[in-house]
Design a protein around this motif. Structure first.
Motif, PDB file in Angstrom:
ATOM      1  N   UNK A 292       0.851  -1.175   0.000  1.00  0.00           N
ATOM      2  CA  UNK A 292       0.000   0.000   0.000  1.00  0.00           C
ATOM      3  C   UNK A 292       0.895   1.236   0.000  1.00  0.00           C
ATOM      4  N   UNK A 293       0.376   2.295  -0.528  1.00  0.00           N
ATOM      5  CA  UNK A 293       1.066   3.579  -0.519  1.00  0.00           C
ATOM      6  C   UNK A 293       0.488   4.392   0.626  1.00  0.00           C
ATOM      7  N   UNK A 294       1.345   4.817   1.540  1.00  0.00           N
ATOM      8  CA  UNK A 294       0.929   5.689   2.635  1.00  0.00           C
ATOM      9  C   UNK A 294       1.371   7.096   2.240  1.00  0.00           C
ATOM     10  N   UNK A 295       0.400   8.005   2.156  1.00  0.00           N
ATOM     11  CA  UNK A 295       0.696   9.364   1.726  1.00  0.00           C
ATOM     12  C   UNK A 295       0.278  10.362   2.792  1.00  0.00           C
ATOM     13  N   UNK A 296       1.126  11.336   3.018  1.00  0.00           N
ATOM     14  CA  UNK A 296       0.792  12.466   3.880  1.00  0.00           C
ATOM     15  C   UNK A 296       0.545  13.653   2.970  1.00  0.00           C
ATOM     16  N   UNK A 297      -0.493  14.426   3.288  1.00  0.00           N
ATOM     17  CA  UNK A 297      -0.884  15.535   2.421  1.00  0.00           C
ATOM     18  C   UNK A 297      -0.991  16.836   3.190  1.00  0.00           C
TER      19      UNK A 297
ATOM     20  N   UNK B 167       2.330  16.467  -1.351  1.00  0.00           N
ATOM     21  CA  UNK B 167       2.226  15.093  -0.874  1.00  0.00           C
ATOM     22  C   UNK B 167       3.611  14.461  -0.745  1.00  0.00           C
ATOM     23  N   UNK B 168       3.700  13.540   0.207  1.00  0.00           N
ATOM     24  CA  UNK B 168       4.878  12.710   0.406  1.00  0.00           C
ATOM     25  C   UNK B 168       4.384  11.292   0.601  1.00  0.00           C
ATOM     26  N   UNK B 169       5.152  10.294   0.178  1.00  0.00           N
ATOM     27  CA  UNK B 169       4.645   8.927   0.254  1.00  0.00           C
ATOM     28  C   UNK B 169       5.738   7.928   0.574  1.00  0.00           C
ATOM     29  N   UNK B 170       5.274   6.769   0.981  1.00  0.00           N
ATOM     30  CA  UNK B 170       6.139   5.606   1.197  1.00  0.00           C
ATOM     31  C   UNK B 170       5.312   4.364   0.939  1.00  0.00           C
ATOM     32  N   UNK B 171       5.892   3.418   0.254  1.00  0.00           N
ATOM     33  CA  UNK B 171       5.248   2.139  -0.004  1.00  0.00           C
ATOM     34  C   UNK B 171       5.523   1.211   1.175  1.00  0.00           C
ATOM     35  N   UNK B 172       4.486   0.465   1.594  1.00  0.00           N
ATOM     36  CA  UNK B 172       4.610  -0.442   2.736  1.00  0.00           C
ATOM     37  C   UNK B 172       4.083  -1.818   2.335  1.00  0.00           C
ATOM     38  N   UNK B 173       4.840  -2.855   2.646  1.00  0.00           N
ATOM     39  CA  UNK B 173       4.403  -4.224   2.390  1.00  0.00           C
ATOM     40  C   UNK B 173       3.433  -4.639   3.490  1.00  0.00           C
ATOM     41  N   UNK B 174       2.299  -5.200   3.103  1.00  0.00           N
ATOM     42  CA  UNK B 174       1.292  -5.673   4.043  1.00  0.00           C
ATOM     43  C   UNK B 174       1.276  -7.197   3.957  1.00  0.00           C
TER      44      UNK B 174
ATOM     45  N   UNK C 166      -3.970  11.979   5.805  1.00  0.00           N
ATOM     46  CA  UNK C 166      -3.237  10.732   5.598  1.00  0.00           C
ATOM     47  C   UNK C 166      -4.066   9.882   4.651  1.00  0.00           C
ATOM     48  N   UNK C 167      -3.445   9.342   3.622  1.00  0.00           N
ATOM     49  CA  UNK C 167      -4.128   8.533   2.634  1.00  0.00           C
ATOM     50  C   UNK C 167      -3.451   7.168   2.556  1.00  0.00           C
ATOM     51  N   UNK C 168      -4.245   6.109   2.584  1.00  0.00           N
ATOM     52  CA  UNK C 168      -3.758   4.748   2.390  1.00  0.00           C
ATOM     53  C   UNK C 168      -4.328   4.273   1.061  1.00  0.00           C
ATOM     54  N   UNK C 169      -3.461   3.974   0.103  1.00  0.00           N
ATOM     55  CA  UNK C 169      -3.934   3.632  -1.242  1.00  0.00           C
ATOM     56  C   UNK C 169      -3.383   2.283  -1.699  1.00  0.00           C
ATOM     57  N   UNK C 170      -4.261   1.470  -2.262  1.00  0.00           N
ATOM     58  CA  UNK C 170      -3.866   0.237  -2.929  1.00  0.00           C
ATOM     59  C   UNK C 170      -4.096   0.488  -4.411  1.00  0.00           C
ATOM     60  N   UNK C 171      -3.038   0.385  -5.200  1.00  0.00           N
ATOM     61  CA  UNK C 171      -3.215   0.666  -6.622  1.00  0.00           C
ATOM     62  C   UNK C 171      -2.669  -0.483  -7.465  1.00  0.00           C
ATOM     63  N   UNK C 172      -2.830  -0.374  -8.752  1.00  0.00           N
ATOM     64  CA  UNK C 172      -2.450  -1.461  -9.654  1.00  0.00           C
ATOM     65  C   UNK C 172      -0.940  -1.514  -9.920  1.00  0.00           C
ATOM     66  N   UNK C 173      -0.165  -0.629  -9.319  1.00  0.00           N
ATOM     67  CA  UNK C 173       1.289  -0.723  -9.451  1.00  0.00           C
ATOM     68  C   UNK C 173       1.798  -1.986  -8.771  1.00  0.00           C
TER      69      UNK C 173
END
Length: 83
Positions: A3-8, A17-24, A57-64
């Motif tokens: 998931x991508x964790x983004x701060x806005x 925005x700033x982001x970091x990818x996190x393995x779930x 704060x945004x938690x996003x699951x995308x097709x990447x």
């Protein structure tokens, strides 16, 4: 999945925005993200987010990192921004 964790920061004229990818994983696990680990998206006014200016704060699951049409569940609790 990842998931991508983004701060806005919506307080600026342009949304920053700033982001970091996190393995779930498939088991419950606590995660701690540090502001220094986030990378800017686009061209924000600062390289690192300023905690007092953050507005979301945004938690996003995308097709990447997740196949389209796949399914899963993510539980998020105890979210906090701390100094």
């Amino acid at each position: 999945m990842r998931i991508s964790v983004q701060l806005r920061n919506w307080a600026k004229p342009v949304n920053e925005r700033w982001q970091r990818s996190v393995y779930v994983d498939t088991f419950e696990q606590e995660r701690t993200l540090f502001l220094d680990d986030l990378t800017p998206i686009g061209s924000p006014s600062t390289w690192r987010p300023v905690l007092s200016e953050l507005r979301g704060v945004l938690f996003a699951v995308d097709t990447t990192n997740t196949r389209p049409g796949s399914s899963g569940r993510v539980w998020i609790s105890g979210v906090a921004l701390q100094r």
